[in-house]
Design an enzyme around this catalytic site. Structure first.
Site, mmCIF file in Angstrom:
data_model
loop_
_atom_site.group_PDB
_atom_site.id
_atom_site.type_symbol
_atom_site.label_atom_id
_atom_site.label_comp_id
_atom_site.label_asym_id
_atom_site.label_seq_id
_atom_site.Cartn_x
_atom_site.Cartn_y
_atom_site.Cartn_z
ATOM 1 N N LYS A 52 0.861 -1.218 0.072
ATOM 2 C CA LYS A 52 -0.035 0.008 0.043
ATOM 3 C C LYS A 52 0.835 1.248 0.057
ATOM 4 O O LYS A 52 0.591 2.171 -0.707
ATOM 5 C CB LYS A 52 -1.114 -0.065 1.286
ATOM 6 C CG LYS A 52 -2.059 -1.031 1.113
ATOM 7 C CD LYS A 52 -2.722 -1.523 2.305
ATOM 8 C CE LYS A 52 -3.814 -2.405 1.994
ATOM 9 N NZ LYS A 52 -4.374 -2.926 3.332
ATOM 10 N N GLN A 96 -4.719 -1.665 9.619
ATOM 11 C CA GLN A 96 -4.294 -2.984 9.104
ATOM 12 C C GLN A 96 -4.879 -4.222 9.955
ATOM 13 O O GLN A 96 -4.399 -4.146 11.108
ATOM 14 C CB GLN A 96 -2.803 -3.134 8.952
ATOM 15 C CG GLN A 96 -2.702 -4.587 8.012
ATOM 16 C CD GLN A 96 -3.226 -4.614 6.615
ATOM 17 O OE1 GLN A 96 -3.141 -3.759 5.772
ATOM 18 N NE2 GLN A 96 -3.654 -5.681 6.180
ATOM 19 N N ASP A 119 -11.059 2.766 4.402
ATOM 20 C CA ASP A 119 -11.421 1.076 4.245
ATOM 21 C C ASP A 119 -13.080 1.046 3.920
ATOM 22 O O ASP A 119 -13.455 -0.226 3.917
ATOM 23 C CB ASP A 119 -10.678 0.576 5.310
ATOM 24 C CG ASP A 119 -9.544 -0.219 5.040
ATOM 25 O OD1 ASP A 119 -9.195 -0.530 3.455
ATOM 26 O OD2 ASP A 119 -8.741 -0.640 5.907
#
Ligand code: NAP
Length: 291
Positions: A52, A96, A119
């Site tokens: 990412k 994460q 997200d």
């Protein structure tokens, strides 16, 4: 049979984003800024976060990586989230997953400012998505929609079977495929580990989306001719003959299923790279919302 080439499409998307960022910078505007928080040293999580950050560099975004130890307390993580929420320079950030057991994941996701939740995991954004309102769509489902869109895969009136009901893939995917519009307008069956006679259901499917994490679960005798198959699964299978000590496989027995499919995603090179590209798209959206 057409391979839905996530690697190629994700590179196209990154080129498009890079072009936009270039224009922003020429106009004297600030580049989008994505932050990622990782807790602990899980190998797969470190790989994903690393990809990412590299993707941000590739398109000209700013990026910040916050690494916290495995022993990090919930309070420490919450403090980090508060700082990221308050930092006007950061447009969006991700935590994460998975998090270590001492941390309540639900509580953490609720603490993220929905306007920075690239997200799309915050209940406010998930609710907006379910109500067809404009919001951040979780990156993996968003990437699958984009593949359907760019390859012109018809979803209207089709029977879509989703295998797996996780909050990040299966559940949102089932909602999105049933929504009005394209891609969508499917008749959706959401299956999981308690589903009986799953092969009978998958054999009726025009589109199958597998997100269960069981290597080669979907076999050729479970699908009909012409099926569209999207394989979300990524499992690291230990293999001492490989340099890394493992190989990556999906939920689909690609060798045999691809012979019956009209469209299919490979693993690797299918949904995985799309997920990262769509995270960048969401960050761009977050930046537009803030500016
Ligand atoms: P998850 O949270 O691990 O949940 C798995 C789901 O599959 C659950 O709903 C479970 O049912 C269901 N399931 C398990 N075994 C089953 C079986 N034998 N038959 C039918 N359903 C079964 O899932 P996830 O986080 O969505 O991850 C799924 C896979 O996708 C993993 O391999 C993960 O690494 C991968 N993934 C890939 C990406 C990407 O970017 N490509 C992104 C995210 C995840 P129950 O609910 O009944 O337990």
């Amino acid at each position: 049979m057409t391979i839905l080439d996530g690697k190629k499409i994700s590179n196209d998307i990154k080129d498009e984003i890079a072009e936009e960022v270039k224009k922003m910078k020429l106009n004297g505007e600030k580049a989008p800024h994505l932050a990622a928080v990782i807790v602990g040293n899980d190998g797969a999580s470190l790989t994903y976060v690393g990809s990412k950050v590299r993707a941000c560099e590739r398109v000209g975004f700013e990026s910040t990586l916050v690494q916290l130890p495995n022993t990090c307390s919930e309070v420490e993580l919450m403090d980090t989230i508060d700082e990221l929420n308050a930092n006007d320079d950061i447009d969006g950030f991700i935590i994460q997953l998975p998090l270590p057991p001492q941390i309540n994941t639900e509580k953490v996701l609720l603490a993220v400012d929905p306007k920075k939740d690239v997200d799309g995991f915050h209940p406010m954004n998930f609710g907006k998505m379910a109500l067809d309102m404009s919001t951040f769509i979780p990156a993996t489902p968003f990437g699958i929609l984009e593949l359907f869109d760019r390859y012109g895969v018809e979803t209207k009136g089709k029977h879509t079977v989703v295998i797996g009901r996780s909050h990040i893939v299966g559940r949102p995917m089932s909602i999105l495929m049933g929504r009005k519009g394209f891609p969508g307008n499917s008749t959706v069956t959401l299956t999981h580990s308690h589903t009986k006679n799953i092969s009978e259901i998958t054999r009726q499917a025009d589109i199958i989306i597998t997100a269960l994490g069981v290597p080669k679960f979907l076999k050729a005798d479970m699908v009909k001719e012409g099926v569209v198959v999207i394989d979300v699964g990524i499992t690291r299978v230990p293999d001492s003959t490989k340099t890394k000590g493992y190989y990556i496989t999906g939920d689909v027995d690609f060798e045999t299923v691809s012979k019956k499919a009209s469209y299919i995603t490979p693993v690797p090179g299918g949904v995985g790279p799309m997920t990262i590209a769509m995270l960048l798209k969401n960050t761009l959206l977050a930046r537009d919302m803030h500016s």
